[in-house]
Write an enzyme that holds these catalytic residues in place. Sequence first.
Site, short mmCIF file in Angstrom:
data_model
loop_
_atom_site.label_atom_id
_atom_site.label_comp_id
_atom_site.label_asym_id
_atom_site.label_seq_id
_atom_site.Cartn_x
_atom_site.Cartn_y
_atom_site.Cartn_z
N SER A 35 0.86 -1.19 0.00
CA SER A 35 0.00 0.00 0.00
C SER A 35 0.89 1.24 0.00
O SER A 35 1.67 1.42 -0.93
CB SER A 35 -0.95 -0.03 1.21
OG SER A 35 -1.88 1.05 1.14
N THR A 36 0.82 2.07 1.02
CA THR A 36 1.57 3.32 1.05
C THR A 36 3.07 3.07 0.87
O THR A 36 3.67 2.30 1.61
CB THR A 36 1.35 4.06 2.38
OG1 THR A 36 -0.04 4.08 2.67
CG2 THR A 36 1.89 5.48 2.30
N HIS A 43 -2.69 -1.04 -3.49
CA HIS A 43 -3.84 -0.16 -3.33
C HIS A 43 -3.66 1.06 -4.22
O HIS A 43 -2.74 1.86 -4.01
CB HIS A 43 -4.00 0.28 -1.87
CG HIS A 43 -4.26 -0.86 -0.93
ND1 HIS A 43 -3.95 -0.79 0.41
CD2 HIS A 43 -4.81 -2.08 -1.13
CE1 HIS A 43 -4.31 -1.93 1.00
NE2 HIS A 43 -4.82 -2.73 0.07
N MET A 64 0.09 1.25 5.06
CA MET A 64 -0.65 1.51 6.29
C MET A 64 -1.79 0.49 6.41
O MET A 64 -2.24 -0.09 5.43
CB MET A 64 -1.20 2.93 6.30
CG MET A 64 -2.24 3.22 5.25
SD MET A 64 -2.85 4.93 5.37
CE MET A 64 -3.99 4.98 3.98
N ASP A 90 -4.46 -4.67 5.92
CA ASP A 90 -4.85 -5.50 4.79
C ASP A 90 -3.73 -6.47 4.43
O ASP A 90 -2.58 -6.07 4.27
CB ASP A 90 -5.20 -4.63 3.58
CG ASP A 90 -5.85 -5.41 2.45
OD1 ASP A 90 -6.54 -6.40 2.74
OD2 ASP A 90 -5.65 -5.02 1.29
#
Length: 364
Positions: free
Chosen positions: A179-180, A205, A298, A301
């Site tokens: 993600s991030t 994401h 973050m 997930d």
Amino acid sequence: MAIRVLVVDDSAVMRSVLSEIINQADDLEVVGTATDPIVARELIKQLNPDVVTLDIEMPKMDGLEFLDKLMRLRPTPVIMISTLTERGSDITFRALELGAVDFVTKPKLSGAQGMRPYAEEICDKIRAAYQARLRSPSKFAPAAGAPPSGTSTVGGTAGNGPAIDASTLRERLVLIGASTGGTEAIKEVLCRFPEQMPGILIVQHMPEMFTGSFAKRLDGLCKIRVKEAEDGEKVMPGTAYLAPGHSHLLVKRSGGLYVCELSKADPVNRHRPSVDVLFHSAAKHVGANGVGVILTGMGKDGAQGMLAMKKAGCWNIGQDQESCVVYGMPREAAQIGAIDEVSTLNDVALRVVTRLRQTGRRAG
């Protein structure tokens, strides 16, 4: 104490919208707004904000030029405000290479109900940016048609040693979630893989308009092929399949082959695509033939899905805290015992290839 945010955008409407969204959160506060990078530069000196939201296309100095100067002279967590266009996605990826922590797309101003998910997204990303570990800007130009300078592929770190045997290429799969900070982390990993690899399935994401551009960008940099996954297509060795931003990506077994499946089921952990969805499908259909990788990001997930993969016999690798932009997803997976080994980002590809070679030799 509230996280202090500077909003930089040449649109008065956007400055107002972003300021209202941010100030509604109890732990966030807009301490200033700027119409262009020249004004922003002075406000950063005066206000010392914790996080900056930065538009890309602005007068006097574009967002990329300003970001480049800012990250070199006064590193500050930056969230880019991007447009939903192909050009916008290309510029956004360049901003991430230059050191931006993350990006959000410009919202469709369609009433309070439609704005609620956007408000949650930008506030979450500001909080993540505040905690982020800033990294040095990438030193290579995007989509250069060759692996980045300093990375290793065939003949380098992950490419050294014996070739991965043919049965391993057919039977094994690599599953990656991020993600991030993940766009740069995924690029770092994939660019270090040798050309001869099992199929690779990836969830990052990312909005729908960006995944196709991201896949093309990676395809121009890596030895392996990289593409956006399509529903029902066979998973082939030497190819990485990126989940499109509109659908979950799952892996199924059909006639002795692995097959991609796309689903528009409800978001999981507020995400579609979700890492957990991919990992749970791998636990069911890949089992001990899988190597799982969870990278910077973050939230949580992927953690439960990775635990399911481990219980099914998969070997799982988590990125270490020091090399993560945001140590969230790998931490959650580690805390529940889902990770078999922890690796720096630079060594993830080597650890994956080493594992594939070891299991290939045992299987033989």
